[in-house]
Design a protein around this motif. Sequence first.
Motif, short mmCIF file in Angstrom:
data_model
loop_
_atom_site.label_atom_id
_atom_site.label_comp_id
_atom_site.label_asym_id
_atom_site.label_seq_id
_atom_site.Cartn_x
_atom_site.Cartn_y
_atom_site.Cartn_z
N ASP A 166 33.72 67.32 9.98
CA ASP A 166 32.32 67.42 9.58
C ASP A 166 31.69 66.03 9.46
O ASP A 166 30.54 65.82 9.84
N ARG A 216 29.82 72.96 13.21
CA ARG A 216 30.49 73.70 12.13
C ARG A 216 31.24 74.92 12.65
O ARG A 216 32.33 75.25 12.16
N LEU A 271 32.80 73.69 2.71
CA LEU A 271 31.80 72.84 3.34
C LEU A 271 30.43 73.01 2.69
O LEU A 271 29.67 72.03 2.57
N GLU A 272 30.11 74.21 2.28
CA GLU A 272 28.84 74.42 1.58
C GLU A 272 28.84 73.71 0.23
O GLU A 272 27.80 73.22 -0.21
N ASP A 305 28.12 70.15 0.95
CA ASP A 305 26.70 70.03 1.31
C ASP A 305 25.83 69.99 0.05
O ASP A 305 24.93 69.16 -0.07
N ALA A 306 26.12 70.91 -0.87
CA ALA A 306 25.29 71.04 -2.07
C ALA A 306 25.48 69.89 -3.04
O ALA A 306 24.53 69.47 -3.72
N ASP A 310 25.66 66.13 -0.07
CA ASP A 310 24.88 66.05 1.16
C ASP A 310 25.78 65.92 2.38
O ASP A 310 25.48 65.18 3.32
N GLY A 311 26.89 66.64 2.37
CA GLY A 311 27.78 66.67 3.52
C GLY A 311 29.09 65.95 3.29
O GLY A 311 29.30 65.28 2.28
N TYR A 342 30.63 63.04 0.66
CA TYR A 342 31.78 63.35 -0.20
C TYR A 342 32.87 62.29 -0.04
O TYR A 342 33.43 61.82 -1.04
#
Length: 272
Positions: free
Chosen positions: A181, A187, A240-241, A244-245, A248-249, A253
């Motif tokens: 990612d 995805r 992955l969500e 993201d939350a 921001d990806g 992270y």
Amino acid sequence: MTAAPASDLSPVRPEGTHNFRDIGGLPLGSGDRTRAGVLYRSDALSGLTPRGLEQLAASDIEVVIDFRTDMERQMGPDILPATRPPRVVQLGVLEGAMAGLAQEVLRSASQQSDPEAVSRAIEAALAQIPSLPDLYVSMLQHGASAFAETARTVAESDGAVLVHCTAGKDRTGVAIALILDAVGVERAAIVDDYASSERNLAGPWTERMFGMLQAMGLPRTPALDDLVAATPPVAILTALEWVDANHDGAAGYLRSGGLTDAELDALRRRLV
């Protein structure tokens, strides 16, 4: 740019592994694909046959990242070439799913002498098994530095890197999904790569694991079945969500775990 699917780019799977593959050939939104011969993923190398050991020795793999716990390594040490052995990097993410369960069961059972009490202790341990989506989010909450170190190792290594745990589906699956990612792999391709582990592990590997658990007195339950061999798309999508939350990806992270922008750029150059 065209490239063969990742499964066509992989070298011969070392005999004695079940979930080994190259992540080369996966599509990016830019139209590029991930480079073959740079990053591999697998189940543990503890079951390599003599032929499998020869195949591993002849490969371009120079670094092995092992996510297993000390208990897992003691139960099944990796078999590695004696000549030009790969550098081994041991990284803890979260207590290994299967190892953590085994330790909890053994601890609970050892504190009891009455057979019925042992059965109740085992049932209590099984009741604590998290769903795979919850397990992966917990890994992410506790494992940022280890996942960042994994990405850094891939970025900085001259030769190919192999990442594995026991099954090569959970800790390895999350680590690989984060790296893919972060470099921009589509995805849907990340999910497909993750989900393929369940097909790879079906058969002798899965049956052997269930046999070990049965020998420990553990009954088959849906949650235990998932923990042993399942790779449902919802599990990695949830992970992955979550990044993201919260970050921001995956790139954000990995930065939170200590990966620098320069290392992230190097990772992209290595893999794309």
